[in-house]
Design a protein around this motif. Structure first.
Motif, PDB file in Angstrom:
ATOM      1  N   THR A  46       0.824  -1.208   0.000  1.00 36.31           N
ATOM      2  CA  THR A  46       0.000   0.000   0.000  1.00 36.31           C
ATOM      3  C   THR A  46       0.860   1.260   0.000  1.00 36.31           C
ATOM      4  OG1 THR A  46      -1.715  -1.195   1.237  1.00 36.31           O
ATOM      5  CG2 THR A  46      -1.873   1.205   1.186  1.00 36.31           C
ATOM      6  N   VAL A  47       1.924   1.259   0.804  1.00 33.35           N
ATOM      7  CA  VAL A  47       2.800   2.434   0.847  1.00 33.35           C
ATOM      8  C   VAL A  47       3.507   2.625  -0.493  1.00 33.35           C
ATOM      9  CG1 VAL A  47       4.868   3.403   1.900  1.00 33.35           C
ATOM     10  CG2 VAL A  47       3.135   2.331   3.343  1.00 33.35           C
ATOM     11  N   VAL A  48       3.978   1.536  -1.106  1.00 31.28           N
ATOM     12  CA  VAL A  48       4.667   1.639  -2.397  1.00 31.28           C
ATOM     13  C   VAL A  48       3.721   2.160  -3.479  1.00 31.28           C
ATOM     14  CG1 VAL A  48       5.774   0.303  -4.229  1.00 31.28           C
ATOM     15  CG2 VAL A  48       6.395  -0.108  -1.840  1.00 31.28           C
ATOM     16  N   VAL A  49       2.467   1.755  -3.441  1.00 25.70           N
ATOM     17  CA  VAL A  49       1.512   2.138  -4.479  1.00 25.70           C
ATOM     18  C   VAL A  49       0.934   3.531  -4.233  1.00 25.70           C
ATOM     19  CG1 VAL A  49      -0.719   1.580  -5.534  1.00 25.70           C
ATOM     20  CG2 VAL A  49       0.923  -0.245  -5.039  1.00 25.70           C
ATOM     21  N   THR A  50       0.597   3.827  -2.971  1.00 21.23           N
ATOM     22  CA  THR A  50      -0.146   5.058  -2.676  1.00 21.23           C
ATOM     23  C   THR A  50       0.651   6.090  -1.882  1.00 21.23           C
ATOM     24  OG1 THR A  50      -1.063   4.292  -0.555  1.00 21.23           O
ATOM     25  CG2 THR A  50      -2.244   3.671  -2.580  1.00 21.23           C
ATOM     26  N   GLY A  51       1.722   5.668  -1.216  1.00 23.31           N
ATOM     27  CA  GLY A  51       2.470   6.581  -0.364  1.00 23.31           C
ATOM     28  C   GLY A  51       1.804   6.853   0.968  1.00 23.31           C
ATOM     29  N   ARG A  52       0.803   6.058   1.305  1.00 21.77           N
ATOM     30  CA  ARG A  52       0.087   6.256   2.564  1.00 21.77           C
ATOM     31  C   ARG A  52       0.005   4.947   3.350  1.00 21.77           C
ATOM     32  NH1 ARG A  52      -2.682  10.942   3.121  1.00 21.77           N
ATOM     33  NH2 ARG A  52      -4.090   9.998   4.648  1.00 21.77           N
ATOM     34  N   TYR A  53       0.016   5.071   4.653  1.00 20.61           N
ATOM     35  CA  TYR A  53      -0.111   3.925   5.555  1.00 20.61           C
ATOM     36  C   TYR A  53      -1.591   3.770   5.893  1.00 20.61           C
ATOM     37  CZ  TYR A  53       1.945   0.791   9.131  1.00 20.61           C
ATOM     38  OH  TYR A  53       2.359  -0.294   9.873  1.00 20.61           O
ATOM     39  N   PRO A  54      -2.203   2.628   5.606  1.00 15.78           N
ATOM     40  CA  PRO A  54      -3.630   2.456   5.919  1.00 15.78           C
ATOM     41  C   PRO A  54      -3.911   2.767   7.390  1.00 15.78           C
ATOM     42  CG  PRO A  54      -2.811   0.607   4.636  1.00 15.78           C
ATOM     43  CD  PRO A  54      -1.618   1.418   5.014  1.00 15.78           C
ATOM     44  N   ARG A  55      -4.826   3.713   7.644  1.00 16.07           N
ATOM     45  CA  ARG A  55      -5.001   4.216   8.996  1.00 16.07           C
ATOM     46  C   ARG A  55      -5.472   3.134   9.968  1.00 16.07           C
ATOM     47  NH1 ARG A  55      -4.766   9.204  11.727  1.00 16.07           N
ATOM     48  NH2 ARG A  55      -4.684   8.521  13.889  1.00 16.07           N
ATOM     49  N   GLY A  56      -6.390   2.283   9.530  1.00 17.68           N
ATOM     50  CA  GLY A  56      -6.869   1.238  10.421  1.00 17.68           C
ATOM     51  C   GLY A  56      -5.762   0.274  10.830  1.00 17.68           C
ATOM     52  N   PRO A 114       1.750   9.188   9.958  1.00 12.13           N
ATOM     53  CA  PRO A 114       2.402   9.857   8.814  1.00 12.13           C
ATOM     54  C   PRO A 114       1.383  10.133   7.707  1.00 12.13           C
ATOM     55  CG  PRO A 114       2.818   7.508   8.712  1.00 12.13           C
ATOM     56  CD  PRO A 114       1.993   7.733   9.957  1.00 12.13           C
ATOM     57  N   GLU A 115       1.199  11.396   7.372  1.00 13.48           N
ATOM     58  CA  GLU A 115       0.254  11.728   6.314  1.00 13.48           C
ATOM     59  C   GLU A 115       0.760  11.281   4.945  1.00 13.48           C
ATOM     60  OE1 GLU A 115      -2.699  12.756   6.726  1.00 13.48           O
ATOM     61  OE2 GLU A 115      -2.564  13.120   8.897  1.00 13.48           O
ATOM     62  N   ASP A 123       9.376   7.868   8.033  1.00 21.03           N
ATOM     63  CA  ASP A 123      10.553   7.932   7.170  1.00 21.03           C
ATOM     64  C   ASP A 123      11.739   8.560   7.888  1.00 21.03           C
ATOM     65  OD1 ASP A 123       9.346   6.745   4.988  1.00 21.03           O
ATOM     66  OD2 ASP A 123       8.741   8.640   4.062  1.00 21.03           O
ATOM     67  N   GLU A 124      11.552   9.020   9.095  1.00 24.48           N
ATOM     68  CA  GLU A 124      12.637   9.664   9.846  1.00 24.48           C
ATOM     69  C   GLU A 124      13.566   8.600  10.429  1.00 24.48           C
ATOM     70  OE1 GLU A 124      11.794  12.984  12.385  1.00 24.48           O
ATOM     71  OE2 GLU A 124       9.775  13.169  11.550  1.00 24.48           O
ATOM     72  N   TYR A 125      14.822   8.688  10.039  1.00 24.16           N
ATOM     73  CA  TYR A 125      15.787   7.675  10.472  1.00 24.16           C
ATOM     74  C   TYR A 125      16.007   7.775  11.981  1.00 24.16           C
ATOM     75  CZ  TYR A 125      19.676   4.432   9.865  1.00 24.16           C
ATOM     76  OH  TYR A 125      20.484   3.323   9.909  1.00 24.16           O
ATOM     77  N   PRO A 126      15.994   6.649  12.674  1.00 26.07           N
ATOM     78  CA  PRO A 126      16.194   6.688  14.132  1.00 26.07           C
ATOM     79  C   PRO A 126      17.573   7.227  14.487  1.00 26.07           C
ATOM     80  CG  PRO A 126      15.357   4.540  13.429  1.00 26.07           C
ATOM     81  CD  PRO A 126      15.749   5.281  12.191  1.00 26.07           C
TER      82      PRO A 126
END
Length: 242
Positions: free
Chosen positions: A70-80, A128-129, A220-223
């Motif tokens: 989902t992230v690769v396709v849409t750039g968003r993390y499914p909220r649920g 993450p938006e 995406d923020e590196y630890p």
């Protein structure tokens, strides 16, 4: 006789003054009035949590490929799914804080994925938006390798052995486990939790959970490669920030 105290108010998660905190935050109320001996039997008391967490982590792992695609396709993390995954991390952290990840409280952890404001510790993750599509393909395995090496030292390697009757055993102890064992011995003798050790153990756990959130594609923020010790998050910015 075990000393008891009134429940402390749970931790809050305000943004630290003078800088940004990492998107995953661990905060806690420093321990007080801990039982000298309860830590010896907490492994028994935590068996119900261990059973539930086994199923929750199975679901966590099965949902991870869905998140990746989902992230690769849409750039968003499914909220649920995000709320569920954060809940699993939160549940695991409360169990670790009560048990052998910190020994930071004698208050039994609740059976819930939700944040419990009056519990002595809490875990939150900023949603993450937008996430990098390309970074999702490499950050969880390639970019995180240096952190995985550190975590292997903190959590310790797994060792397996077999006795003469063919019964197999498995154990795992790293720096965190050794420090918590020291805490347990000190508690048994003095009834007090050394504040320096507490701050260190909190910092080490904070490092582990930050990497877990990053590898789970929650940010995406590196630890940062640093120890933010103590019960509250550091006021310094994250790596790459101010």
């Amino acid at each position: 006789m075990t000393a008891t105290t009134a429940p402390s108010p749970g931790p809050s998660h305000p943004a630290p003054p003078g800088g940004r905190s990492y998107p995953l935050r661990l905060d806690a109320v420093p321990p007080s009035g801990l039982s000298r001996w309860l830590w010896l039997v907490k492994w028994v008391l935590l068996i119900p949590h261990g059973i539930v967490l086994a199923f929750l982590w199975l679901a966590y792992l099965l949902l991870w490929p869905v998140v990746l695609v989902t992230v690769v396709v849409t750039g968003r993390y499914p909220r649920g799914i995000f709320d569920f995954q954060v809940g699993v991390l939160r549940w695991s952290w409360r169990v670790g804080y009560y048990g052998y990840g910190v020994l930071g409280t004698d208050r039994y952890p609740p059976f819930t994925l939700a944040e419990v404001p009056d519990y002595p510790t809490g875990l939150t993750v900023d949603y993450p938006e937008q996430l990098s599509r390309g970074l999702a393909l490499v950050k969880w395995w390639l970019l995180a390798i240096p952190h995985y090496v550190v975590i292997a030292l903190l959590n310790g390697p797994q060792t397996r052995w077999e006795d003469a009757e063919g019964v197999q055993y498995q154990s795992q102890i790293g720096l965190i486990g050794i420090l918590v064992l020291v805490v347990g011995v000190v508690l048994l003798v003095s009834g007090a939790y050394p504040r320096g050790l507490y701050d260190l153990v909190m910092g080490l756990n904070r490092w582990v959970y930050r990497v877990g959130a990053y590898a789970s594609l929650m940010t995406d923020e590196y630890p940062p490669f640093r120890l933010d010790m103590g019960p509250a998050e550091s006021a310094r910015g994250v790596a790459g920030g101010v």
